[in-house]
Structure formats: structure tokens, C-alpha cells
Design an enzyme around this catalytic site. Sequence first.
Site, PDB file in Angstrom:
ATOM      1  N   ASP A   9      85.957  75.836  60.965  1.00 25.94           N
ATOM      2  CA  ASP A   9      86.058  77.036  60.924  1.00 25.94           C
ATOM      3  C   ASP A   9      87.639  76.790  61.637  1.00 25.94           C
ATOM      4  O   ASP A   9      88.430  76.339  61.878  1.00 25.94           O
ATOM      5  CB  ASP A   9      85.022  76.878  62.581  1.00 25.94           C
ATOM      6  CG  ASP A   9      85.269  78.879  63.102  1.00 25.94           C
ATOM      7  OD1 ASP A   9      84.533  79.269  62.356  1.00 25.94           O
ATOM      8  OD2 ASP A   9      85.337  78.304  64.568  1.00 25.94           O
ATOM      9  N   ASP A  11      89.489  79.623  64.035  1.00 28.65           N
ATOM     10  CA  ASP A  11      89.381  80.884  65.470  1.00 28.65           C
ATOM     11  C   ASP A  11      88.345  80.036  66.638  1.00 28.65           C
ATOM     12  O   ASP A  11      87.268  79.791  65.822  1.00 28.65           O
ATOM     13  CB  ASP A  11      89.584  82.088  66.089  1.00 28.65           C
ATOM     14  CG  ASP A  11      89.860  82.772  65.138  1.00 28.65           C
ATOM     15  OD1 ASP A  11      91.471  82.173  64.289  1.00 28.65           O
ATOM     16  OD2 ASP A  11      89.465  84.192  64.251  1.00 28.65           O
TER      17      ASP A  11
HETATM   18 MG   LIG Z   1      85.139  79.745  66.318  1.00 31.21          MG
END
Ligand SMILES: [Mg+2]
Length: 190
Positions: A9, A11
Site C-alpha cells: 500500500d 499512503d
Molecule cells: Mg494506506
Amino acid sequence: MANRAVFLDRDGTINEEVGYVNHIERFQLLPHVGQAIRLLNQHGLKAVVITNQSGVARGYFPESLIHLVHQKMEELLKREGAHIDGIYYCPHHPDVGTPPYRQKCRCRKPATGLVEEAVKELDIDCSKSYTIGDRGVDIEFAHRIGAKGILVLTGYGKGEWEYFRDQWKVKPDHIASDLNEAVQWILLQK
Ligand SMILES: [Mg+2]
Ligand SMILES: [Zn+2]
């Protein structure tokens, strides 16, 4: 033989969670991320970023900013001797904004469209792969692609774990304080 991958992932996992990275200056790597990704590179695990960027559909920033941000991410990692093997993003949202960004797409996590692309381009075996992310959706995503899912406690991770874990259909295979610890755990698995 197909490759093993770690689907990362973005952010809250690689960079500071700031809500939406709506300006290049808001993209800052979290501590030890360069080292973590370098370790994946050294061990022959493909480092693949899979990220939902619905800020485009929501009208918070243009799609072109995503490319600038990813350029910055790759430059910052390069300084630490690390590289990303593939970056895939979803700019859509199912019910906000205007088409074509407003659509019920197949690529917004936990949907698996982006991984299907990565699997073809990088020859990946998902059953021998991992996901690392800071939200319940990242764990659900791991389950859907048949990979092991690791929750990191950076970004939204702590709050997700504390307040929402009872609602998750799927539990993480491991919980790590950050990306580096998650990678250390992966490297101990067979
Ligand atoms: Mg995230
Ligand atoms: Zn999408």
C-alpha cells in the site's frame, strides 16, 4: 518459476498518511522505508505498489500529480539504494465525481484488477506473495488475491486495529509496527 511479490500500500505504509497527497510536498517517506524496500530487492521479492487514489475522482488533485508523486517516491528510494518493480493505482470512486473517474471499477482495492495486471507484467505467484497495508481493506485485499496480509500500525493502522478489527471479515496474518518490521517478518517465512 513465477516471482514472489510484496504488494505495498502507499499512503500510511510507505509515506506519511496526510489524508490526501494533494501536493508533491505532502509526500514524505516514513522512517526506514528505504531500508525495507532495499531488503526486498536484495532477496528477489518484487516490490509492487498498489494504491487507491480516489482523490482524483473526488476532484482533490489531477491525475498528473500521481505521476509526479511516484517520480519523487522512486527518486527518494533510489537515494537509499532501493527500487520499486511496479506501481499501479486506481483513480476511481464508485459514487463521487464525474465519469470516467466515477465508476464501479475493477481496480479499487479490495478489488483485484491492479494485481491481475501486475501478475501478468511481472510473472507473480500470489499464493507465495504478501500484502502490506495500514487498513482493513488491505487485509481483505490480501485474502481476495490469495496472499498473506500484514497490517502495519503506521498511518491509519493503529486506529483501524483498535476500533475496527471486530468488524473485519478477515484477520491479518501478522501485525507489524511499520514496513521495515513487516519485511523482516516476511523474510523469516518459508
Ligand atoms: Mg494506506
Ligand atoms: Zn479503479
